[in-house]
Design a protein around this motif. Structure first.
Motif, PDB file in Angstrom:
ATOM      1  N   LYS A   7      -3.500  27.585  18.066  1.00 42.62           N
ATOM      2  CA  LYS A   7      -4.041  26.922  16.868  1.00 42.62           C
ATOM      3  C   LYS A   7      -5.383  26.260  17.191  1.00 42.62           C
ATOM      4  CE  LYS A   7      -2.818  22.839  15.975  1.00 42.62           C
ATOM      5  NZ  LYS A   7      -4.040  22.069  16.127  1.00 42.62           N
ATOM      6  N   TYR A  10      -8.093  28.794  17.387  1.00 46.15           N
ATOM      7  CA  TYR A  10      -8.507  29.248  16.058  1.00 46.15           C
ATOM      8  C   TYR A  10      -9.385  28.196  15.377  1.00 46.15           C
ATOM      9  CZ  TYR A  10      -4.865  32.891  16.159  1.00 46.15           C
ATOM     10  OH  TYR A  10      -4.096  33.972  16.467  1.00 46.15           O
ATOM     11  N   VAL A  11      -8.941  26.940  15.485  1.00 49.99           N
ATOM     12  CA  VAL A  11      -9.626  25.871  14.741  1.00 49.99           C
ATOM     13  C   VAL A  11     -10.991  25.553  15.355  1.00 49.99           C
ATOM     14  CG1 VAL A  11      -9.468  23.427  14.051  1.00 49.99           C
ATOM     15  CG2 VAL A  11      -7.465  24.884  13.901  1.00 49.99           C
ATOM     16  N   ALA A  59      -9.198  16.612  14.079  1.00 48.05           N
ATOM     17  CA  ALA A  59      -8.872  17.611  13.048  1.00 48.05           C
ATOM     18  C   ALA A  59      -7.371  17.642  12.764  1.00 48.05           C
ATOM     19  CB  ALA A  59      -9.351  18.989  13.496  1.00 48.05           C
ATOM     20  N   GLY A  62      -3.334  13.346  10.705  1.00 47.31           N
ATOM     21  CA  GLY A  62      -2.993  13.362   9.282  1.00 47.31           C
ATOM     22  C   GLY A  62      -2.244  14.612   8.919  1.00 47.31           C
ATOM     23  N   ARG A  63      -2.969  15.632   8.491  1.00 44.40           N
ATOM     24  CA  ARG A  63      -2.344  16.826   7.937  1.00 44.40           C
ATOM     25  C   ARG A  63      -1.463  17.578   8.940  1.00 44.40           C
ATOM     26  NH1 ARG A  63      -7.052  19.949   4.758  1.00 44.40           N
ATOM     27  NH2 ARG A  63      -7.471  18.443   3.128  1.00 44.40           N
ATOM     28  N   TRP A  64      -2.091  18.139   9.955  1.00 40.08           N
ATOM     29  CA  TRP A  64      -1.329  18.998  10.861  1.00 40.08           C
ATOM     30  C   TRP A  64      -0.252  18.204  11.599  1.00 40.08           C
ATOM     31  CZ3 TRP A  64      -0.317  23.948  11.588  1.00 40.08           C
ATOM     32  CH2 TRP A  64       0.418  24.271  12.712  1.00 40.08           C
ATOM     33  N   ARG A  66       1.342  15.691  10.579  1.00 42.81           N
ATOM     34  CA  ARG A  66       2.441  15.411   9.650  1.00 42.81           C
ATOM     35  C   ARG A  66       3.354  16.622   9.526  1.00 42.81           C
ATOM     36  NH1 ARG A  66       1.895  14.170   3.496  1.00 42.81           N
ATOM     37  NH2 ARG A  66       4.117  14.008   3.203  1.00 42.81           N
ATOM     38  N   PHE A  67       2.726  17.778   9.515  1.00 40.83           N
ATOM     39  CA  PHE A  67       3.518  19.006   9.436  1.00 40.83           C
ATOM     40  C   PHE A  67       4.278  19.240  10.748  1.00 40.83           C
ATOM     41  CE2 PHE A  67       3.843  23.622  10.216  1.00 40.83           C
ATOM     42  CZ  PHE A  67       4.762  23.914   9.228  1.00 40.83           C
ATOM     43  N   VAL A  70       7.711  17.831  11.190  1.00 39.85           N
ATOM     44  CA  VAL A  70       8.897  18.384  10.523  1.00 39.85           C
ATOM     45  C   VAL A  70       9.305  19.736  11.118  1.00 39.85           C
ATOM     46  CG1 VAL A  70       8.459  17.159   8.364  1.00 39.85           C
ATOM     47  CG2 VAL A  70       7.607  19.499   8.633  1.00 39.85           C
TER      48      VAL A  70
ATOM     49  N   VAL B  82      10.374  23.056   5.364  1.00 39.23           N
ATOM     50  CA  VAL B  82       9.783  21.918   4.649  1.00 39.23           C
ATOM     51  C   VAL B  82       8.434  22.327   4.061  1.00 39.23           C
ATOM     52  CG1 VAL B  82       9.060  19.503   4.844  1.00 39.23           C
ATOM     53  CG2 VAL B  82      10.887  20.349   6.305  1.00 39.23           C
ATOM     54  N   LEU B  84       5.292  20.440   2.343  1.00 44.61           N
ATOM     55  CA  LEU B  84       4.762  19.098   2.079  1.00 44.61           C
ATOM     56  C   LEU B  84       3.886  19.097   0.833  1.00 44.61           C
ATOM     57  CD1 LEU B  84       3.883  18.193   5.760  1.00 44.61           C
ATOM     58  CD2 LEU B  84       5.844  17.413   4.444  1.00 44.61           C
ATOM     59  N   ASP B  85       3.612  17.891   0.335  1.00 45.16           N
ATOM     60  CA  ASP B  85       2.885  17.772  -0.928  1.00 45.16           C
ATOM     61  C   ASP B  85       1.402  18.088  -0.809  1.00 45.16           C
ATOM     62  OD1 ASP B  85       2.509  15.573   0.663  1.00 45.16           O
ATOM     63  OD2 ASP B  85       2.434  14.132  -0.967  1.00 45.16           O
ATOM     64  N   GLU B  86       0.898  18.235   0.389  1.00 39.79           N
ATOM     65  CA  GLU B  86      -0.522  18.571   0.517  1.00 39.79           C
ATOM     66  C   GLU B  86      -0.706  19.654   1.579  1.00 39.79           C
ATOM     67  OE1 GLU B  86      -1.776  15.225   3.782  1.00 39.79           O
ATOM     68  OE2 GLU B  86      -2.219  14.824   1.681  1.00 39.79           O
ATOM     69  N   THR B  87      -1.878  20.213   1.597  1.00 44.22           N
ATOM     70  CA  THR B  87      -2.155  21.290   2.535  1.00 44.22           C
ATOM     71  C   THR B  87      -2.083  20.764   3.964  1.00 44.22           C
ATOM     72  OG1 THR B  87      -3.911  21.667   0.971  1.00 44.22           O
ATOM     73  CG2 THR B  87      -3.752  23.197   2.812  1.00 44.22           C
ATOM     74  N   PHE B  88      -1.302  21.407   4.778  1.00 40.66           N
ATOM     75  CA  PHE B  88      -1.213  20.979   6.169  1.00 40.66           C
ATOM     76  C   PHE B  88      -1.983  21.921   7.075  1.00 40.66           C
ATOM     77  CE2 PHE B  88       2.237  23.902   5.338  1.00 40.66           C
ATOM     78  CZ  PHE B  88       2.127  24.774   6.388  1.00 40.66           C
ATOM     79  N   PRO B  90      -4.886  23.942   8.871  1.00 35.31           N
ATOM     80  CA  PRO B  90      -6.318  23.776   9.158  1.00 35.31           C
ATOM     81  C   PRO B  90      -7.134  24.753   8.301  1.00 35.31           C
ATOM     82  CG  PRO B  90      -5.058  23.904  11.192  1.00 35.31           C
ATOM     83  CD  PRO B  90      -4.112  24.233  10.084  1.00 35.31           C
ATOM     84  N   GLU B  91      -8.213  24.246   7.746  1.00 34.03           N
ATOM     85  CA  GLU B  91      -8.952  25.014   6.740  1.00 34.03           C
ATOM     86  C   GLU B  91      -9.565  26.313   7.255  1.00 34.03           C
ATOM     87  OE1 GLU B  91     -11.766  22.189   5.264  1.00 34.03           O
ATOM     88  OE2 GLU B  91     -10.469  21.669   3.586  1.00 34.03           O
ATOM     89  N   MET B  98      -1.975  32.083  10.835  1.00 29.99           N
ATOM     90  CA  MET B  98      -0.888  31.142  10.560  1.00 29.99           C
ATOM     91  C   MET B  98       0.443  31.723  11.021  1.00 29.99           C
ATOM     92  SD  MET B  98      -0.253  28.274   9.246  1.00 29.99           S
ATOM     93  CE  MET B  98       1.239  27.413   8.855  1.00 29.99           C
TER      94      MET B  98
END
Lengths: 206, 284
Positions: A7, A10-11, A59, A62-64, A66-67, A70, B82, B84-88, B90-91, B98
């Motif tokens: 990942k 890629y990022v 980067a 927050g988002r990644w 948080r994912f 889970v 799961v 989630l409510d927002e995009t997780f 990476p853009e 993925m």
């Protein structure tokens, strides 16, 4: 762990390519037109690996992250992967600088210092997060630099008595000892980062 | 096998200015539970507490028969999808990349299933996520959540901000998933009509408190809308009235059929009516 490395590749891949390209242009321009010693520019390349790693953590925040919390991924897979990614970047960047003809003392010094900086920076970022962590990091380095320069200016004898003995240590022993200290420091840093990351994931730091 | 996919008992979480208080909730296997509530009601907090990604202040949570604080729960996450409510994501990565990342994340990852969902949702493989619409992003999240053979789906506002066509498609996917043996779905949303369509149970959270948790059909049978004059409403037993709206020409009230006189004409209440009246009923 491999999934996390994949990942990060890629990022950060394109960002890294842009950094290297910019560096090539600047280095070429400096050696072609300035006719000055461009040695310091070769040393910049290993330092870029630090920027790439820190940006990669930012980067994810927050988002990644948080994912990831889970998924079945453990902090023990996520955090060491980040360190591995950083070491990998450092190795590639150093090799690139050496291949470009900058394999001098400056390059190897920077390449040796970068893991030290990483070992100190990453736990701070995991503890304080991207924004506050960057400020704490700046303060930390600012204070450290001020302490060293201040001591060197006002009480050089103190520095000499503290580190003067190093001059008498044979170079291979010094390199080996330094390497071991660096390894121990990074191992401690990973442990600390995993602890901070786990707590951050569980909302301990707000 | 235990009868509930999720069992929550006396769950508490306190923040500054918000408390999730004494939450008790069951999600039986084979069912879809809709968690409804306004923004900030505690829906996402509940999902985070179920996944143990947030330190709780009290209570117990059992997921697929396992205490979510036990060491075994980490491995059990293989069985939980799961969204989630927002995009997780990476853009800068795409659906193909993925899939490769997820393959290294889940032991049960099934690339063929993932490819199938990508085709079904008509998602481009090489397009970066920054160029995806919200609908496409949610579909991707759902594709990823369904491709490691989960037994439980937790969906946090998975249909929010989507157009009706996409919502329809996704609701069908969730209903089909729940219909399989040993599966269950928890769907949080504030689009009540979506929940009314596919949920078997409805849990309504309001300001961190569980106001109701009942079987949807029972709920719809239990309550109704009474349209009458102020004078007529005065003759209705107070325990039957759960909320009222006074207009220029009369009154509309949410009433419990059980307490109503036999000759009273009570219209069917939608889930949205029930929830709105209950919230406003606090001020009745």
């Amino acid at each position: 762990m491999l999934a996390m490395l994949r990942k990060d590749l890629y990022v950060m891949g394109r960002y890294t390519a842009y950094l290297i390209l910019s560096w090539l242009v600047v280095t070429w321009a400096a050696t072609r037109f300035l006719e000055s010693d461009a040695g310091f520019l070769y040393g910049m390349l290993p330092m870029f690996s630090l920027t790439i790693s820190l940006n990669s953590i930012s980067a994810d925040e927050g988002r990644w992250d948080r994912f990831a919390a889970v998924t079945p991924l453990r902090p023990w897979q996520i955090v060491p992967a980040k360190y591995l990614f950083a070491y990998g970047c450092l190795a590639v960047m150093t090799a690139l600088a050496a291949l470009a003809g900058g394999g001098g003392v400056k390059l190897w010094t920077v390449a040796a210092i970068t893991p030290l900086v990483l070992a100190m920076a990453l736990p701070l970022l995991y503890r304080f997060g991207r924004q506050r962590g960057s400020i704490v990091l700046l303060l930390f380095w600012g204070l450290a630099a001020a302490a060293i320069l201040g001591s060197a200016h006002f009480r050089y004898d103190l520095i000499e008595s503290a580190f003067g003995w190093l001059e008498d240590v044979p170079a291979p022993l010094l390199a080996g000892g330094g390497g071991c200290a660096l390894l121990a420091l990074n191992a401690g840093s990973i442990l600390l980062s995993v602890r901070f990351y786990t707590r951050r994931q569980r909302g301990w730091y707000g | 096998m235990e009868s509930n996919a999720i069992e929550i008992r006396s769950l508490c979480k306190h923040y500054k200015g918000f408390s999730l208080d004494d939450l008790n909730l069951d999600l039986p296997y084979g069912c879809v539970l809709g968690l409804v509530g306004e923004n900030g009601a505690g829906k996402s907090t509940t999902i985070r507490l179920i996944m143990d990604t947030l330190e709780r202040d009290g209570g117990t949570v059992s997921v697929l028969g396992t205490d979510n604080r036990s060491k075994e729960f980490l491995d059990l996450k293989e069985d939980i999808g799961v969204v989630l409510d927002e995009t997780f994501v990476p853009e800068v990565i795409n659906a193909k990349q993925m899939g490769k990342i997820m393959a290294g994340t889940y032991k049960n990852w099934d690339q063929a299933v993932y490819d199938g969902w990508i085709r079904r949702f008509e998602l481009p493989l090489d397009k970066k996520f920054k160029d995806y619409s919200r609908g496409m992003t949610m579909k991707l999240g759902i594709a990823a959540a369904l491709s490691h053979h989960p037994r439980l789906l937790l969906l946090d506002e998975a249909t929010g901000g989507l157009d009706p066509m996409v919502r329809e498609e996704l609701l069908e996917v969730f209903a089909d998933f729940a219909a399989e043996e040993g599966h269950a779905v928890l769907l949080s949303s504030h689009i009540v009509s979506d929940l009314e369509r596919i949920c078997d149970y409805i849990a309504f959270l309001h300001k961190g408190r569980l106001v109701l948790c009942e079987e949807k059909d029972l709920l719809l049978d239990k309550y109704g809308i009474l349209k009458c004059s102020k004078e007529q409403l005065a003759n209705i037993p107070e325990e039957a009235i759960h909320g009222r709206r006074v207009g220029t020409y009369g009154v509309e009230a949410l009433v419990e059929r059980e307490f109503m006189p036999r000759d009273a004409v009570v219209d069917r209440a939608s889930l949205e009516d029930i929830i709105l009246y209950m919230v406003k009923g606090e001020q009745k």
